[in-house]
Design an enzyme around this catalytic site. Sequence first.
Site, PDB file in Angstrom:
ATOM      1  N   GLU A   9       9.007  -2.146   0.915  1.00 37.50           N
ATOM      2  CA  GLU A   9       8.693  -2.622  -0.440  1.00 37.50           C
ATOM      3  C   GLU A   9       9.778  -2.292  -1.455  1.00 37.50           C
ATOM      4  O   GLU A   9       9.552  -1.641  -2.462  1.00 37.50           O
ATOM      5  CB  GLU A   9       7.332  -2.064  -0.911  1.00 37.50           C
ATOM      6  N   HIS A  59      -3.355  -7.478  -8.152  1.00 40.09           N
ATOM      7  CA  HIS A  59      -3.688  -6.064  -8.001  1.00 40.09           C
ATOM      8  C   HIS A  59      -3.393  -5.242  -9.252  1.00 40.09           C
ATOM      9  O   HIS A  59      -4.005  -4.196  -9.446  1.00 40.09           O
ATOM     10  CB  HIS A  59      -2.949  -5.461  -6.801  1.00 40.09           C
ATOM     11  N   ASN A 105       0.898  -7.735  -3.947  1.00 40.21           N
ATOM     12  CA  ASN A 105       0.108  -7.142  -5.040  1.00 40.21           C
ATOM     13  C   ASN A 105      -0.394  -8.184  -6.028  1.00 40.21           C
ATOM     14  O   ASN A 105      -0.877  -7.825  -7.107  1.00 40.21           O
ATOM     15  CB  ASN A 105       0.952  -6.101  -5.794  1.00 40.21           C
ATOM     16  N   LYS A 153       1.097 -11.793   6.301  1.00 42.21           N
ATOM     17  CA  LYS A 153       1.458 -10.410   5.980  1.00 42.21           C
ATOM     18  C   LYS A 153       2.610  -9.945   6.865  1.00 42.21           C
ATOM     19  O   LYS A 153       3.531  -9.262   6.405  1.00 42.21           O
ATOM     20  CB  LYS A 153       0.253  -9.479   6.134  1.00 42.21           C
ATOM     21  N   LYS A 166       1.404   0.871   5.787  1.00 43.28           N
ATOM     22  CA  LYS A 166       1.157   1.774   4.660  1.00 43.28           C
ATOM     23  C   LYS A 166       0.003   2.702   5.034  1.00 43.28           C
ATOM     24  O   LYS A 166      -1.096   2.229   5.351  1.00 43.28           O
ATOM     25  CB  LYS A 166       0.790   0.983   3.398  1.00 43.28           C
ATOM     26  N   ARG A 178       4.728  16.037  14.123  1.00 49.56           N
ATOM     27  CA  ARG A 178       5.789  15.167  13.568  1.00 49.56           C
ATOM     28  C   ARG A 178       5.668  13.716  14.033  1.00 49.56           C
ATOM     29  O   ARG A 178       6.643  12.963  14.042  1.00 49.56           O
ATOM     30  CB  ARG A 178       7.185  15.707  13.911  1.00 49.56           C
ATOM     31  N   ARG A 235       7.955  -7.537  -0.862  1.00 49.69           N
ATOM     32  CA  ARG A 235       6.631  -7.087  -0.408  1.00 49.69           C
ATOM     33  C   ARG A 235       5.676  -6.933  -1.595  1.00 49.69           C
ATOM     34  O   ARG A 235       4.458  -7.026  -1.442  1.00 49.69           O
ATOM     35  CB  ARG A 235       6.742  -5.776   0.377  1.00 49.69           C
ATOM     36  N   GLU A 245      -8.827 -10.946  -0.371  1.00 53.11           N
ATOM     37  CA  GLU A 245      -7.464 -10.715   0.141  1.00 53.11           C
ATOM     38  C   GLU A 245      -7.018 -11.882   1.029  1.00 53.11           C
ATOM     39  O   GLU A 245      -5.833 -12.175   1.111  1.00 53.11           O
ATOM     40  CB  GLU A 245      -7.391  -9.395   0.922  1.00 53.11           C
ATOM     41  N   HIS A 263     -12.857  -2.820  -4.471  1.00 48.70           N
ATOM     42  CA  HIS A 263     -11.456  -3.234  -4.590  1.00 48.70           C
ATOM     43  C   HIS A 263     -11.284  -4.763  -4.562  1.00 48.70           C
ATOM     44  O   HIS A 263     -10.622  -5.336  -5.435  1.00 48.70           O
ATOM     45  CB  HIS A 263     -10.642  -2.569  -3.465  1.00 48.70           C
ATOM     46  N   HIS A 322      -6.403  -3.225 -10.172  1.00 45.58           N
ATOM     47  CA  HIS A 322      -6.396  -1.752 -10.149  1.00 45.58           C
ATOM     48  C   HIS A 322      -6.813  -1.189 -11.506  1.00 45.58           C
ATOM     49  O   HIS A 322      -7.503  -0.168 -11.575  1.00 45.58           O
ATOM     50  CB  HIS A 322      -5.006  -1.216  -9.791  1.00 45.58           C
TER      51      HIS A 322
HETATM   52  N1  GLY Z   1      -1.537  -3.887   0.715  1.00 42.59           N
HETATM   53  C1  GLY Z   1      -0.248  -4.169   0.227  1.00 42.59           C
HETATM   54  C2  GLY Z   1       0.834  -3.870   1.196  1.00 42.59           C
HETATM   55  O1  GLY Z   1       0.565  -3.606   2.341  1.00 42.59           O
HETATM   56  O2  GLY Z   1       1.992  -3.873   0.814  1.00 42.59           O
END
Ligand code: GLY
Length: 380
Positions: free
Chosen positions: A246, A257, A254, A236, A153, A131, A250, A195, A276, A261
Amino acid sequence: MVAPATSSNDIEKIRVDLGKRGYDIFIGDGLVAQAGTYISDLQPDARCIIVTDDNVNALHGDTLRQSLSDAGLESHTISVAPGEPSKGFPTLETVVDGVLAAGMERGDVLLAFGGGVVGDLAGFAAGIVRRGMGFVQIPTSLLAQVDSSVGGKTGINSPRGKNLVGLFNQPSLVLADTSVLDTLSDREMRAGYAEVAKYGLIDQPDFFHWLEDNHEAVFAGGAARRHAIAQSCRSKAAVVKADELENGSRALLNLGHTFGHALEASVAYDSERLVHGEGVAIGMVMAHEFSNRLNHCGPEAAERVIAHLEKVGLPTRLDQIPGPKPTLDQLIDAIAQDKKVSRGALTFILTEGIGKSFVSKDVPVSQVRDYLQQKLNASA
Ligand code: GLY
């Protein structure tokens, strides 16, 4: 904007300020060789389980293990196959089993040592074993250092799509060793740079200008590279602090993206054809062109983005992707899968110019379709 550090021996420290879940990012040369000291400061008696991939393990694994041993920390290693296929349930099961087999407990530390795939996979494993156990990100690609290792993430792909299974799980520490980037291929380095440029385009026009003047020094290494990574992480960290889960802003991360994507999906994620960061580079150009088409900015914004990305050797056009051209329906289907369509409208990151991006939740699908049709015709 913070001035670049002048000595190449400096280490930059940036705080991701998330209260009890907050943590430091350290950025500089030689941090893998010093990792043991940082980790024993964080968790003095911890045992460490390194999760890495076979390439990173062969290049840098012994340096990390030696550093841990010098600091009196016991370590075990789980090494997975490099590449996106490792970001799935079978490898997750192998990693979780390896962590348990090594007898790791909640107070021990998992070290996610690799690029974006390893960081996402290992961070997710750390979040679910017993956990949740502590974990440290030691990103070894530019893309992972400026994006995926920061912000929590984590997750894996499902057969139904990318990143569909996962957790927000913040690490306890990030160690971004800028010297390990010397072992990346030029293509990987450029893809990560897309990026970096993204942060300038989101909301830091001065940083984008600095990159226009200093990109060669960033690729060369030393203080300029460290500054570019630190500025990206600062940016960031601020976005993540404002909207960790998000729910709103946030999504600015993107930028480029949604189109990117869709291009990656249209080549079935074949990294020989498109990685990517290359998809993001073309996607950022498209986001600026599309914003111009919707009258949010003039044509000069896209022209400046194209000029800069071309200088660093990134693709900016659809016809630079080798192989068959995507169809309009392929791209639209991928965009509809990637983003929620609500009453015929899409959420997109648009811009009013360099460094003036914003979230738009009401872009008509018909406008996206018309723009993509024009792009595909132009690249015929
Ligand atoms: N890579 C996008 C984010 O971390 O929200």
